[in-house]
Motif scaffolding. Structure first.
Motif, PDB file in Angstrom:
ATOM      1  N   VAL A  69       0.852  -1.438  -0.158  1.00 29.63           N
ATOM      2  CA  VAL A  69       0.515   0.181  -0.080  1.00 29.63           C
ATOM      3  C   VAL A  69       1.479   0.906   0.312  1.00 29.63           C
ATOM      4  O   VAL A  69       1.995   1.147   0.559  1.00 29.63           O
ATOM      5  CB  VAL A  69      -0.952   0.090   1.539  1.00 29.63           C
ATOM      6  N   ALA A  70      -0.022   2.329  -0.320  1.00 29.69           N
ATOM      7  CA  ALA A  70       1.330   3.543  -0.179  1.00 29.69           C
ATOM      8  C   ALA A  70       0.812   4.015   0.989  1.00 29.69           C
ATOM      9  O   ALA A  70       0.141   3.936   2.422  1.00 29.69           O
ATOM     10  CB  ALA A  70       0.196   4.417  -1.367  1.00 29.69           C
ATOM     11  N   PRO A  71       2.103   4.764   1.350  1.00 35.03           N
ATOM     12  CA  PRO A  71       2.127   6.062   2.559  1.00 35.03           C
ATOM     13  C   PRO A  71       0.902   6.375   3.414  1.00 35.03           C
ATOM     14  O   PRO A  71       0.479   5.913   4.694  1.00 35.03           O
ATOM     15  CB  PRO A  71       3.173   6.346   2.637  1.00 35.03           C
ATOM     16  N   ASP A  72       0.445   6.806   2.289  1.00 36.89           N
ATOM     17  CA  ASP A  72      -1.152   7.664   2.812  1.00 36.89           C
ATOM     18  C   ASP A  72      -2.300   6.812   2.553  1.00 36.89           C
ATOM     19  O   ASP A  72      -3.796   6.971   2.443  1.00 36.89           O
ATOM     20  CB  ASP A  72      -1.497   9.260   1.585  1.00 36.89           C
ATOM     21  N   GLN A  73      -2.032   5.258   2.691  1.00 35.15           N
ATOM     22  CA  GLN A  73      -3.561   4.314   2.392  1.00 35.15           C
ATOM     23  C   GLN A  73      -3.979   3.456   3.648  1.00 35.15           C
ATOM     24  O   GLN A  73      -2.818   3.628   4.121  1.00 35.15           O
ATOM     25  CB  GLN A  73      -3.604   3.494   1.449  1.00 35.15           C
ATOM     26  N   ASP A  74      -4.802   3.549   4.571  1.00 34.50           N
ATOM     27  CA  ASP A  74      -5.232   2.819   5.291  1.00 34.50           C
ATOM     28  C   ASP A  74      -5.192   1.221   5.566  1.00 34.50           C
ATOM     29  O   ASP A  74      -5.622   0.890   4.534  1.00 34.50           O
ATOM     30  CB  ASP A  74      -6.673   3.463   6.147  1.00 34.50           C
ATOM     31  N   PHE A  75      -4.835   0.519   6.583  1.00 32.94           N
ATOM     32  CA  PHE A  75      -4.620  -0.321   6.440  1.00 32.94           C
ATOM     33  C   PHE A  75      -4.519  -1.140   7.641  1.00 32.94           C
ATOM     34  O   PHE A  75      -3.530  -0.597   9.188  1.00 32.94           O
ATOM     35  CB  PHE A  75      -3.140  -1.018   5.779  1.00 32.94           C
ATOM     36  N   THR A  76      -6.056  -2.010   8.107  1.00 31.97           N
ATOM     37  CA  THR A  76      -6.219  -2.046   9.862  1.00 31.97           C
ATOM     38  C   THR A  76      -5.657  -3.247   9.887  1.00 31.97           C
ATOM     39  O   THR A  76      -5.147  -4.432   8.555  1.00 31.97           O
ATOM     40  CB  THR A  76      -7.540  -2.404   9.715  1.00 31.97           C
ATOM     41  N   GLU A 224      12.672  12.562   0.638  1.00 32.93           N
ATOM     42  CA  GLU A 224      12.568  12.049  -0.402  1.00 32.93           C
ATOM     43  C   GLU A 224      10.431  11.941  -0.416  1.00 32.93           C
ATOM     44  O   GLU A 224       9.667  12.075  -1.102  1.00 32.93           O
ATOM     45  CB  GLU A 224      12.679  11.183  -1.412  1.00 32.93           C
ATOM     46  N   LEU A 225      10.112  11.186   0.432  1.00 32.99           N
ATOM     47  CA  LEU A 225       9.081  10.999   0.939  1.00 32.99           C
ATOM     48  C   LEU A 225       8.072  12.360   1.203  1.00 32.99           C
ATOM     49  O   LEU A 225       7.142  12.604   0.695  1.00 32.99           O
ATOM     50  CB  LEU A 225       8.671  10.401   2.293  1.00 32.99           C
ATOM     51  N   LEU A 226       8.293  13.606   1.828  1.00 32.69           N
ATOM     52  CA  LEU A 226       8.003  14.350   2.098  1.00 32.69           C
ATOM     53  C   LEU A 226       7.611  15.199   0.536  1.00 32.69           C
ATOM     54  O   LEU A 226       6.922  15.511   0.156  1.00 32.69           O
ATOM     55  CB  LEU A 226       8.183  15.574   2.407  1.00 32.69           C
ATOM     56  N   ALA A 227       8.822  15.357  -0.341  1.00 31.84           N
ATOM     57  CA  ALA A 227       8.892  16.280  -2.097  1.00 31.84           C
ATOM     58  C   ALA A 227       7.638  15.315  -2.915  1.00 31.84           C
ATOM     59  O   ALA A 227       7.253  15.785  -3.356  1.00 31.84           O
ATOM     60  CB  ALA A 227      10.549  15.444  -2.534  1.00 31.84           C
ATOM     61  N   GLN A 228       7.397  14.103  -2.080  1.00 26.83           N
ATOM     62  CA  GLN A 228       6.558  13.408  -2.474  1.00 26.83           C
ATOM     63  C   GLN A 228       4.909  13.844  -2.837  1.00 26.83           C
ATOM     64  O   GLN A 228       4.777  13.155  -3.114  1.00 26.83           O
ATOM     65  CB  GLN A 228       6.428  12.242  -2.472  1.00 26.83           C
ATOM     66  N   GLY A 229       5.023  13.852  -1.986  1.00 20.29           N
ATOM     67  CA  GLY A 229       3.613  15.017  -1.198  1.00 20.29           C
ATOM     68  C   GLY A 229       2.483  14.926   0.221  1.00 20.29           C
ATOM     69  O   GLY A 229       1.668  14.718   0.575  1.00 20.29           O
ATOM     70  N   TYR A 230       3.397  13.162   0.478  1.00 22.79           N
ATOM     71  CA  TYR A 230       3.223  12.618   2.029  1.00 22.79           C
ATOM     72  C   TYR A 230       3.705  13.079   3.238  1.00 22.79           C
ATOM     73  O   TYR A 230       4.248  13.744   3.313  1.00 22.79           O
ATOM     74  CB  TYR A 230       4.099  11.458   2.438  1.00 22.79           C
ATOM     75  N   ARG A 232       3.419  14.802   6.657  1.00 22.92           N
ATOM     76  CA  ARG A 232       3.963  13.905   8.015  1.00 22.92           C
ATOM     77  C   ARG A 232       3.141  13.940   9.029  1.00 22.92           C
ATOM     78  O   ARG A 232       3.489  13.070  10.040  1.00 22.92           O
ATOM     79  CB  ARG A 232       4.912  15.418   8.690  1.00 22.92           C
ATOM     80  N   GLU A 233       1.654  13.906   8.728  1.00 19.61           N
ATOM     81  CA  GLU A 233       0.701  13.668   9.702  1.00 19.61           C
ATOM     82  C   GLU A 233      -0.055  12.476   9.248  1.00 19.61           C
ATOM     83  O   GLU A 233      -0.609  11.792  10.285  1.00 19.61           O
ATOM     84  CB  GLU A 233      -0.185  14.978   9.896  1.00 19.61           C
ATOM     85  N   LEU A 234       0.712  12.030   8.578  1.00 16.10           N
ATOM     86  CA  LEU A 234       0.271  10.548   7.535  1.00 16.10           C
ATOM     87  C   LEU A 234       0.312   8.992   9.056  1.00 16.10           C
ATOM     88  O   LEU A 234       1.141   9.883   9.485  1.00 16.10           O
ATOM     89  CB  LEU A 234       0.492   9.407   6.924  1.00 16.10           C
ATOM     90  N   LYS A 235      -0.274   8.367   9.081  1.00 16.89           N
ATOM     91  CA  LYS A 235       0.157   7.235  10.756  1.00 16.89           C
ATOM     92  C   LYS A 235       1.604   6.741  10.020  1.00 16.89           C
ATOM     93  O   LYS A 235       2.100   6.518  10.959  1.00 16.89           O
ATOM     94  CB  LYS A 235      -1.314   6.296  10.087  1.00 16.89           C
ATOM     95  N   SER A 236       1.657   6.489   8.744  1.00 17.29           N
ATOM     96  CA  SER A 236       3.293   5.592   8.726  1.00 17.29           C
ATOM     97  C   SER A 236       3.983   7.016   8.634  1.00 17.29           C
ATOM     98  O   SER A 236       5.059   6.063   9.356  1.00 17.29           O
ATOM     99  CB  SER A 236       3.152   5.101   7.124  1.00 17.29           C
ATOM    100  N   GLU A 244      10.386  11.571  13.935  1.00 15.01           N
ATOM    101  CA  GLU A 244      12.053  12.499  14.071  1.00 15.01           C
ATOM    102  C   GLU A 244      12.359  12.852  13.079  1.00 15.01           C
ATOM    103  O   GLU A 244      12.915  14.477  13.387  1.00 15.01           O
ATOM    104  CB  GLU A 244      12.720  11.233  15.433  1.00 15.01           C
ATOM    105  N   MET A 245      12.416  11.919  11.784  1.00 14.68           N
ATOM    106  CA  MET A 245      13.596  12.948  11.086  1.00 14.68           C
ATOM    107  C   MET A 245      12.459  13.764   9.710  1.00 14.68           C
ATOM    108  O   MET A 245      12.955  14.629   9.364  1.00 14.68           O
ATOM    109  CB  MET A 245      13.639  11.804   9.564  1.00 14.68           C
ATOM    110  N   THR A 246      11.035  13.545  10.480  1.00 13.69           N
ATOM    111  CA  THR A 246      10.558  14.961  10.027  1.00 13.69           C
ATOM    112  C   THR A 246      10.488  15.826  10.872  1.00 13.69           C
ATOM    113  O   THR A 246      10.871  17.315   9.818  1.00 13.69           O
ATOM    114  CB  THR A 246       8.856  14.720   9.437  1.00 13.69           C
ATOM    115  N   SER A 247      10.672  16.115  11.651  1.00 17.57           N
ATOM    116  CA  SER A 247      10.663  17.155  12.642  1.00 17.57           C
ATOM    117  C   SER A 247      12.710  17.781  12.676  1.00 17.57           C
ATOM    118  O   SER A 247      12.783  18.720  12.490  1.00 17.57           O
ATOM    119  CB  SER A 247      11.082  16.505  14.512  1.00 17.57           C
ATOM    120  N   TYR A 248      13.431  16.519  12.380  1.00 19.70           N
ATOM    121  CA  TYR A 248      14.519  17.291  11.912  1.00 19.70           C
ATOM    122  C   TYR A 248      14.577  18.205  10.610  1.00 19.70           C
ATOM    123  O   TYR A 248      15.165  18.966  10.780  1.00 19.70           O
ATOM    124  CB  TYR A 248      15.288  16.344  11.763  1.00 19.70           C
TER     125      TYR A 248
END
Length: 304
Positions: A69-76, A224-230, A232-236, A244-248
């Motif tokens: 799944v993509a990082p912005d998809q829900d998976f339960t 790179e994930l942030l640059a793709q538009g994902y 930082r608030e996503l569950k993934s 921690e890396m998004t905060s950095y």
């Protein structure tokens, strides 16, 4: 006529204990395929921070439920149960053995025992219990669901709050939902193993693994994930290593501070995993790699 149950080898245990390596070695020895039960390795693009098996490792043994799944998809856990069951059925149909490996205890429980048909969580309702002591939670639960209360400890806040939440929502004790839950054990005959590691050694391995993630390019992966538009608030992206890396990268902390937090949170997560698996039934704790020959013998006998 009783349907023959599919045999499963299930490997759990804390992060950094060597589950993936053990599964790979066992799979090569007994001709098995691996089904991932790590809730973060399902996401495409989250490779380094999830310690995902390397391409050459996945070339040695077929792996399932990785990069699905993509990082912005829900998976339960329910999604996992469905997808893992389908993968195991396919593996079994082809005459192969299945090894399910991962540290997400809820996924493993969903697969082996099913999921209770109880109401979904209510964060607003749950917050009402934030300032209530464990002893008081247990006392309240004992009044409405003595069966569940008898199995729980005041420190087990997650299960206590969940049981009270279900009762408040439905007027029925969670034990009643559990009694009506008839899936347990219907489909699989499982040999459940968990890797035990002395705590100081486990924490040393975790710290070393975080350093390797940095060397492999964790910062660049998150950038790179942030640059793709994902977001930082996503569950993934809120998982350990990524938050921690998004905060950095947002200049909210230094790299050293981020690394320190990743190590700390990974150690805390490992401790929670050990507590979870420690409560599971019929699970054998074994040392790895020291006891590999013994583990292999148990596995060959089980599948034989």
């Amino acid at each position: 006529m009783t349907q023959k149950k599919t045999k499963l080898l299930v490997i759990g245990g804390p992060t950094g204990s060597g589950k993936s390596e053990l599964a790979l070695r066992l799979a090569e020895e007994v001709g098995a395929e691996i089904v991932n039960a790590d809730s973060m390795q399902i996401y495409r693009g989250l490779d380094i921070g999830t310690a995902k098996p390397a391409p050459e490792e996945m070339a040695r043994v077929p792996h399932h439920l990785i990069d699905i799944v993509a990082p912005d998809q829900d998976f339960t856990a329910s999604d996992f149960r469905r997808e893992a069951s389908a993968a195991i059925e396919d593996i079994d149909r082809r005459g192969k053995k299945a090894i399910v490996v991962g540290g997400t205890g809820l996924y493993l429980r969903a697969l082996l025992e099913g999921l209770l048909d109880s109401p979904t969580g209510d964060p607003e309702l749950r917050r009402q219990f934030d300032d209530v002591s464990g002893e008081e939670l247990l006392r309240r639960l004992a009044e409405v669901d003595p069966e569940t209360a008898a199995r729980l400890h005041p420190n087990d806040r997650v299960r206590l709050v969940r049981a009270l939440e279900v009762y408040t929502q439905t007027g029925r004790p969670i034990s009643a939902f559990r009694a009506a839950h008839g899936f347990s054990g219907d489909h699989y005959r499982a040999l459940k193993l968990a890797i035990t590691v002395e705590r100081t050694e486990l924490y040393r391995r975790i710290d070393a693994r975080v350093e390797r993630m940095l060397e492999k390019g964790l910062v660049e992966e998150v950038r790179e994930l942030l640059a793709q538009g994902y977001s930082r608030e996503l569950k993934s992206m809120r998982s350990i290593g990524y938050k921690e890396m998004t905060s950095y990268l947002a200049d909210e902390m230094t790299l050293d501070e981020a690394v320190t937090l990743i190590k700390r949170d990974s150690r805390r997560y490992a401790k929670r995993q050990m507590t979870w698996f420690g409560r599971e039934n019929d699970i054998y704790w074994l040392e790895y790699p020291a006891a590999f020959a013994s583990i292999l013998g148990h596995v060959i006998e089980f599948f034989g």
